[in-house]
Enzyme design. Structure first.
Site, PDB file in Angstrom:
ATOM      1  N   ASP A  59      93.424  39.927  63.166  1.00 27.83           N
ATOM      2  CA  ASP A  59      94.122  40.107  64.438  1.00 27.83           C
ATOM      3  C   ASP A  59      94.246  41.588  64.794  1.00 27.83           C
ATOM      4  O   ASP A  59      94.737  41.938  65.871  1.00 27.83           O
ATOM      5  CB  ASP A  59      95.487  39.417  64.445  1.00 27.83           C
ATOM      6  N   LYS A 128      94.026  33.058  57.415  1.00 30.06           N
ATOM      7  CA  LYS A 128      94.947  33.978  56.747  1.00 30.06           C
ATOM      8  C   LYS A 128      96.245  34.030  57.531  1.00 30.06           C
ATOM      9  O   LYS A 128      96.220  34.058  58.760  1.00 30.06           O
ATOM     10  CB  LYS A 128      94.353  35.390  56.639  1.00 30.06           C
ATOM     11  N   GLU A 130     100.428  35.726  57.444  1.00 29.55           N
ATOM     12  CA  GLU A 130     101.339  36.710  56.866  1.00 29.55           C
ATOM     13  C   GLU A 130     102.643  36.044  56.423  1.00 29.55           C
ATOM     14  O   GLU A 130     103.050  35.027  56.981  1.00 29.55           O
ATOM     15  CB  GLU A 130     101.652  37.806  57.892  1.00 29.55           C
ATOM     16  N   GLU A 197      98.979  44.632  51.374  1.00 25.34           N
ATOM     17  CA  GLU A 197      98.772  45.777  52.261  1.00 25.34           C
ATOM     18  C   GLU A 197      99.926  46.772  52.181  1.00 25.34           C
ATOM     19  O   GLU A 197     101.099  46.402  52.199  1.00 25.34           O
ATOM     20  CB  GLU A 197      98.619  45.318  53.711  1.00 25.34           C
TER      21      GLU A 197
END
Length: 282
Positions: A59, A128, A130, A197
């Protein structure tokens, strides 16, 4: 406007290799590091595919493609369009697609509807999402229904408004412990890989040690089971990048120089010359 070159159209060249699968990549835990880059177009996928184990339709296209200030405005329609292009342009890398903000957080059922749509419309192999412990039930719900999931913990860009920016996470003991717990929860829920990350390195090392699935670092640690970067960052297409980005090329400079040369030849009428024009048949 058109291009008539088959290779430039995004159609992948034939490949003797089969596309990598979720079980194959999951089995790479602790082995040869996994290589992941982002891709948003068929042509970029075509160029990156021979060198990558996974291509992520991130994204991050919000900033890279659309010039948006964050990933928050990204829609399912945007992800589906770019995801389908990347699948068409690749032949061997596993293609995963980011679930955009607002498409999965409300409930596991909402997440399933969104993920199923992305996979149907693109042909991608995984999604994916988050989030940590709070998203573990959703990860389990999806994987139990046949949708492979990559988790994403640490610095989660979709939560930038809550986090207050893009700074590294885990500098306090409490936050570090929370990130490790997030990774363990997502792995135990069935994620086949986890992106870590923007965390201080000991956290990435601890999560990698604690989970059975591969970890993919970005601003994390070389001891993760793989690495990911935004392709355009790695290629030097932006003047400003995060500390964890290594530029392997300076394409922005080369593109600017090429455009300068083109403009000069157009203005001097040096281009097009006879070799670029069609002549009447004798």
């Amino acid at each position: 406007m058109s291009t008539t070159s088959g290779i430039d159209s995004g159609a992948p060249a034939s490949s003797p290799k089969k596309r990598l699968t979720v079980p194959t990549l999951r089995a790479r835990k602790g082995g040869e590091p996994l290589v992941m880059l982002t891709a948003y177009s068929a042509r970029m996928a075509q160029l990156l595919d021979p060198h990558c184990d996974m291509l992520l339709v991130g994204d991050s296209l919000a900033q890279v493609i659309y010039g948006l200030p964050s990933t928050v405005p990204v829609t399912l329609e945007m992800m589906a369009a770019h995801g389908a292009a990347v699948v068409r342009g690749s032949t061997q890398a596993l293609v995963a697609i980011d679930m955009p903000f607002g498409s999965y957080e409300a409930s596991p059922a909402q997440a399933f509807d969104s993920a199923a749509r992305l996979m149907k419309e693109t042909g991608a192999a995984a999604v994916k999402l988050e989030g940590g412990e709070a998203m573990a039930p959703t990860v389990r719900f999806l994987t139990e229904r046949g949708i492979p999931v990559i988790g994403h913990i640490g610095l989660t860009p979709q939560a930038v408004n809550l986090l207050g920016g893009y700074g590294a996470r885990g500098r306090s003991e409490a936050e570090a412990a929370k990130i490790v717990a997030d990774g363990v929860a997502i792995a135990e829920a069935g994620a086949f890989a986890i992106v870590i990350e923007g965390v201080v390195e000991p956290i990435a090392i601890e999560v990698t040690r604690r989970v059975a699935c591969p970890t993919i670092g970005i601003g994390a640690s070389s001891q993760c089971d793989g690495q990911v970067l935004v392709g355009e960052d790695m290629l030097g297409l932006f003047d400003r990048t995060a500390r964890f980005v290594k530029r392997y090329e300076d394409l922005s400079g080369r593109i600017s120089a090429a455009a300068e040369g083109y403009a000069a030849e157009v203005r001097s009428r040096a281009f097009p010359d006879a070799g670029h024009l069609y002549r009447p048949k004798a």
